[in-house]
Design an enzyme around this catalytic site. Structure first.
Site, PDB file in Angstrom:
ATOM      1  N   VAL A 104       0.823  -1.211   0.000  1.00  0.00           N
ATOM      2  CA  VAL A 104       0.000   0.000   0.000  1.00  0.00           C
ATOM      3  C   VAL A 104       0.861   1.266   0.000  1.00  0.00           C
ATOM      4  CG1 VAL A 104      -2.048  -1.044   1.007  1.00  0.00           C
ATOM      5  CG2 VAL A 104      -0.235  -0.214   2.516  1.00  0.00           C
TER       6      VAL A 104
ATOM      7  N   HIS B  91      14.172  -1.768 -38.654  1.00  0.00           N
ATOM      8  CA  HIS B  91      13.072  -2.681 -38.939  1.00  0.00           C
ATOM      9  C   HIS B  91      13.594  -4.115 -38.995  1.00  0.00           C
ATOM     10  CE1 HIS B  91       9.394  -4.227 -40.753  1.00  0.00           C
ATOM     11  NE2 HIS B  91      10.150  -4.866 -41.645  1.00  0.00           N
TER      12      HIS B  91
END
Length: 536
Positions: free
Chosen positions: A308, A482
């Site tokens: 938390v 690419h």
């Protein structure tokens, strides 16, 4: 006899000390030792820079200060250097995440033709692997400091005034400093319910004491989700309880939804807008009462992980003996140079306002060290990247769409889905997207968000774009290799400009294709050297 022993220690220290540290041992006047003198039974040291904390902020500041010629002492409470990040946070968690992701990738590769007998986990080997990674890196930090002549004291440091620290540890020491950097990091928030029970924090969970059949994770932030996915991958049935309406509230919803969709497949249940109101020991585990959608429900779990959030470590530093007063949350206010209201004292990392991130602390540490060494330096970064190492990964930097809406800013958003990425297809990981948030008039990149495989390695390009004030055109005109996932950043820029090759053209309100934006490349000073078209 004590005096003779002390004199011998000083002489030995002088011989062994690096040149830049020997000045510390040369303050002999008459019979007075000003460097190490007996002060009410304790040793006293003097240094130019004292740094409290040996984590990613503290040790980086120490190295930078030493490189700039300063005498430095680091005071670390733990027996190892590296702080929470290295010892019980970023590093061990990523070691475990990597192993679990390898197993998930292998299982997913069955549809690609990869065949093998069923995978299994050797928990002892996994623990040894994680520990070896941490140990190697911690020893590396220790070596870096030693080679620069930085002295490390192990113990708890507290201010006795604005120029002196009392160090309580294996040996009591007083450190008089010219400048001090507070880099004590943060600690785990505790849950009011079940405080007296042996619940797990992230530190305990990272040690993998067991793989509980039913694990409750309280908190749907990055720590809760990362550790929840680790234990789900190890075989636990994981339930997540989150107080807010959605998981990861700091990130944009369209990005978070991709992560949530993946988590829903791996977790037993995700309960948002919920809170734990009671935890009781029951049988071999815990009986937990959760208030969910206005109703209280009892659930049984074998173990509970409390995630938390964290709070700054500023409450035991003796700051009451200085002019520094942390705010109600415990944070120390600093100026852009990292200096507090005390001219000699600086604060960096989790003890200062802003995101609790190791890379923020490291940069702040460098700035503080440079300012102390009288170099022009300031923490003025436009963007600090955030990464959540879920599966898929989530990352963002700079302005989010949510930020823009709250500030009433008009922005242009270009999204490119990984469904259209060739590299994502080859990986079998087409879930996710990359989006660019830009100024509609200038085209300047204001923020970048992404979710998908390996985006933790891609967000740095977005941060660089925001930091340098790059434009959509700059990203479009930068050739990306690419096939790579990084091409999605260029593709998102093309979507922003309405010139996308691999996406259908956007339509206007009338339903017709929108006219592509004109590209305005940056002018190069003096033209392009050697260009055959320069004089044509």
């Amino acid at each position: 006899m004590k005096f003779v022993w002390l004199l011998r220690r000083v002489a030995e220290g002088f011989v062994r000390a690096p040149i830049q540290q020997r000045a510390r041992y040369t303050y002999l006047t008459d019979v007075t030792l000003e460097v190490r003198d007996m002060v009410m039974g304790s040793l006293r040291e003097e240094t130019e820079v004292a740094i409290i904390g040996g984590g990613p902020g503290g040790y980086v500041a120490a190295i930078r200060a030493a490189d700039l010629g300063k005498n430095v002492i680091v005071i670390e409470e733990r027996d190892r250097l590296g702080g929470v990040c290295l010892i019980e946070g970023c590093i061990p968690s990523k070691a475990l995440i990597n192993v679990v992701e390898l197993a998930e990738t292998a299982r997913a590769a069955r549809k690609m033709g990869l065949t093998f007998s069923d995978l299994s986990m050797d928990l002892d080997a996994l623990r040894r692997w994680s520990d070896s990674v941490v140990d190697t890196l911690s020893k590396g930090v220790d070596g870096l400091l030693k080679r620069r002549g930085v002295e490390v004291l192990h113990g708890h440091a507290r201010f006795t005034d604005n120029q002196t620290l009392a160090v309580e540890g294996a040996r009591s020491t007083t450190v008089a400093f010219q400048h001090c950097i507070i880099a004590t990091g943060s600690d785990i928030n505790r849950l009011p319910a079940g405080q007296q029970l042996p619940l797990w924090s992230s530190a305990e969970a990272l040690r993998i004491p067991e793989v509980p059949p039913r694990l409750l994770v309280i908190g749907g932030g990055y720590i809760g989700l990362e550790m929840g996915l680790v234990y789900a991958g190890l075989g636990s049935q994981v339930t997540v309880v989150e107080f807010f309406p959605r998981l990861l509230p700091g990130a944009d919803l369209d990005l978070v939804e991709v992560v949530v969709k993946s988590c829903e497949k791996r977790f037993h249940q995700i309960m948002t807008e919920s809170r734990v109101v009671e935890i009781q020991k029951g049988g071999s585990g815990y009986i937990v009462t959760v208030e969910y959608q206005g109703q209280k429900q009892a659930h049984e779990f074998d173990q509970i992980l409390v995630a938390v959030g964290r709070r700054p470590n500023t409450d035991k530093l003796g700051l009451e003996h200085t002019a520094i007063r942390p705010d109600k949350r415990g944070f120390i206010e600093v100026n852009p140079c990292g200096r507090t209201v005390e001219e000699r004292i600086y604060a960096i990392g989790d003890v200062t306002p802003g995101p609790m991130l190791a890379h923020k602390a490291s940069r702040e540490g460098k700035v503080a060290a440079e300012v102390i060494a009288k170099h022009p330096s300031v923490f003025d970064h436009r963007a600090i990247p955030a990464v959540v190492f879920t599966d898929p990964e989530l990352a963002w930097t700079g302005l989010t769409e949510r930020d823009a809406a709250e500030q009433g800013l008009a922005v242009n958003v270009g999204r490119f889905p990984l469904l259209a990425s060739g590299r994502a297809r080859t990986l079998g990981r087409t879930e996710g997207m990359v989006k660019l948030i830009s100024d509609p008039d200038s085209g300047r990149i204001l923020g970048v968000g992404m979710v998908g495989p390996h985006v933790s390695e891609l967000i740095a390009e977005g941060t660089l774009a925001v930091q340098l004030g790059a434009t959509v055109d700059d990203i479009m005109m930068t050739i990306h290799p690419h096939p790579t996932v990084s091409e999605a950043i260029m593709e998102a820029a093309e979507v922003s400009a309405g010139t996308s090759v691999h996406m259908n053209p956007p339509k206007n309100a009338e339903g017709t294709a929108r006219k592509p934006a004109h590209i305005h490349p940056r002018k190069k000073e003096g033209g392009c050297e050697g260009c055959p078209l320069e004089n044509s």
